[in-house]
Design a protein around this motif. Sequence first.
Motif, PDB file in Angstrom:
ATOM      1  N   THR A 159       1.154  -4.772  -2.006  1.00 50.09           N
ATOM      2  CA  THR A 159       0.601  -4.756  -0.652  1.00 50.09           C
ATOM      3  C   THR A 159      -0.651  -3.880  -0.595  1.00 50.09           C
ATOM      4  OG1 THR A 159       2.778  -5.102   0.335  1.00 50.09           O
ATOM      5  CG2 THR A 159       1.062  -4.209   1.766  1.00 50.09           C
ATOM      6  N   ASP A 160      -1.753  -4.462  -0.060  1.00 50.25           N
ATOM      7  CA  ASP A 160      -3.057  -3.789   0.097  1.00 50.25           C
ATOM      8  C   ASP A 160      -3.711  -3.423  -1.231  1.00 50.25           C
ATOM      9  OD1 ASP A 160      -2.941  -3.980   2.854  1.00 50.25           O
ATOM     10  OD2 ASP A 160      -1.899  -2.062   3.065  1.00 50.25           O
TER      11      ASP A 160
ATOM     12  N   ALA B 115      -6.229  -4.679  -3.981  1.00 52.92           N
ATOM     13  CA  ALA B 115      -7.288  -5.681  -3.995  1.00 52.92           C
ATOM     14  C   ALA B 115      -7.233  -6.509  -5.270  1.00 52.92           C
ATOM     15  CB  ALA B 115      -8.652  -5.015  -3.875  1.00 52.92           C
TER      16      ALA B 115
ATOM     17  N   PRO C 172      -7.783  -8.078  -0.333  1.00 53.97           N
ATOM     18  CA  PRO C 172      -6.518  -7.391  -0.582  1.00 53.97           C
ATOM     19  C   PRO C 172      -5.337  -8.362  -0.525  1.00 53.97           C
ATOM     20  CG  PRO C 172      -7.238  -6.996   1.655  1.00 53.97           C
ATOM     21  CD  PRO C 172      -8.334  -7.779   1.000  1.00 53.97           C
TER      22      PRO C 172
ATOM     23  N   ARG D 252      -1.642  -9.280   0.560  1.00 53.57           N
ATOM     24  CA  ARG D 252      -0.873  -8.935   1.758  1.00 53.57           C
ATOM     25  C   ARG D 252       0.625  -9.105   1.562  1.00 53.57           C
ATOM     26  NH1 ARG D 252      -4.392  -5.646   4.009  1.00 53.57           N
ATOM     27  NH2 ARG D 252      -6.255  -6.692   4.860  1.00 53.57           N
TER      28      ARG D 252
ATOM     29  N   GLU E 104       4.202  -7.789  -0.708  1.00 49.66           N
ATOM     30  CA  GLU E 104       4.746  -6.697  -1.510  1.00 49.66           C
ATOM     31  C   GLU E 104       5.022  -7.142  -2.941  1.00 49.66           C
ATOM     32  OE1 GLU E 104       6.156  -3.026  -2.773  1.00 49.66           O
ATOM     33  OE2 GLU E 104       4.925  -3.598  -1.044  1.00 49.66           O
TER      34      GLU E 104
ATOM     35  N   THR F 288      -3.685 -13.419  -1.033  1.00 46.88           N
ATOM     36  CA  THR F 288      -4.829 -12.765  -0.381  1.00 46.88           C
ATOM     37  C   THR F 288      -5.328 -13.568   0.810  1.00 46.88           C
ATOM     38  OG1 THR F 288      -6.544 -13.896  -1.668  1.00 46.88           O
ATOM     39  CG2 THR F 288      -5.537 -11.929  -2.652  1.00 46.88           C
TER      40      THR F 288
END
Length: 532
Positions: free
Chosen positions: A468-469, A471, A481, A483, A485, A514
């Motif tokens: 998550t987050d 890039a 990034p 999105r 997990e 992404t």
Amino acid sequence: MSTVPAPLFETERRSVVIVTALDLETRAVLRHLEEWSDDVVEQGTVFYTGKFQEWDVAVVETGPGNIGVAAIAARAFGLFKPEIALFVGVGGGVKDVALGDVVVATKVYGYEGGKDTPTGFAPRPDLQHSAHALEQRARAVAKTPRWRDRLNPDLPGPDGQKLLVGPIAAGEVVVASKKSDTAKFLKKQYGDTLAVEMEGRGFLEAVHIHSLLGTVVRGISDLLSKKTVADQAGWQERAADAASAVAFEILTRLNRESPAPARTGGAPVSDTAKADAKPAETPRKPAARPHRPLDPTVNEGAFYRPGEVLARVGVPNVDEVEFVFETPPHAYLRIIPGAELAAPIAVAHLIGVAGHAPLLKSKQYGAFTSVNRMGAMAYDPGGAYRGGRAPLRWATQLFQNGELWLASNTMIVRDRGGRPEWVPIPFIPAVNLEAIFFEKAHAAVAFAVQHLSLKFPCKVEMGLVGTTDVALAVDQDRMPPIRKEEIILRQDLAGETGVEGVLLAFFEQVHDATGFARPAALFGFPPDKPSA
């Protein structure tokens, strides 16, 4: 590569695999065969096949050492499916034996197992037993001198050579002196040992895994002291000849017993009965049970318990270093068999091949290996050790159930390390991701087929966790990034040619996380034109 003809053995005959370590041992065995050839080659290993009386015989020469013997013996047993397995070779006499005598093992000690403590070495008994039926047959052979009639008349030896039945010790050390530390250790800790050698423990481990009747036959070629003098006098050749004479006398005596039902289907049937009998229906093979994949632990990419030591080097309590994942892996690749194996893969085989296992990293020059509770592991240390602990960055676990699990905690870059300001932190270099998974997926499937008995169809699983987050750095202008997990793909694989389809599906799934589609033929994969 396999050049194995079919069928390997005639099913109405009895069968034996004989394992040797040295050329002179192999030659001594082949002398007893009516005819033999070296036409059978399996995965590069050459097998000599021939006949002796009512026996089909396969012989394989492994080179010295318990680990190599275990791996090649296991291959031979799986290939030929013998009724009997024998190791025939030479050894050093420890007590109660003379040059040219033969020892048939009741059991083989792995004498190097134990714990080295500040107060001394504490042995931990590690042994395998010979088959009771073969031990008893050897005791019967020892009652008369008839086995000596099989000795090579061109190799004159001493009169009155004896056959003894008793314990043997096996390790990775050549013991060449009665005054050596190893010789003194054997006398103190394994006082009933008659002979010492280097392969019997691994051989009997493979025999045990395959549920065979097996034993070790050793001719005495030296008495530890003055080993070089004995070798120069030709005692290795004479001892190998004596061991082979005993082995084939045992086979001759076993010939008088009823053939094993497992190979013949019962007692012999007369020709008249065969003519009158109706054709038997071919028994249906029981369906193979589906393989039950192992459950992940710390996260979807981890196969170990939290904080578990996965590899060790050095001497305990002295200079031992333990290897652990300080941070869990966030990238992984799994090869999962479709069907349950008939028997677990021997750990000795796993450690023997682990050095060739692929790691989930871009550059690899071999690998360190270690045994752990799950089987064997290939790894590459990831930094300096502190307080006897060292971090792992890449590890590949070989499981006894045939699974192969590659894990890494380096795919996500969290340290800028001098990179340009436009590179976000944390990030995954897309070109590295695809290049590494492409190379290692192909390598992992090929490795599992060659070394872990993998059959198709099977399953391949690829995954990224903790994303998550993070890039996805495709280039300077495209760094969206992720999105989700975790990004995990598990697909069926019908054959090695299907690997690239699974890879493409995984790469597209990573890009989709992404919110952007993967461009066609990104980094040249898949190629826009079929390769020539």
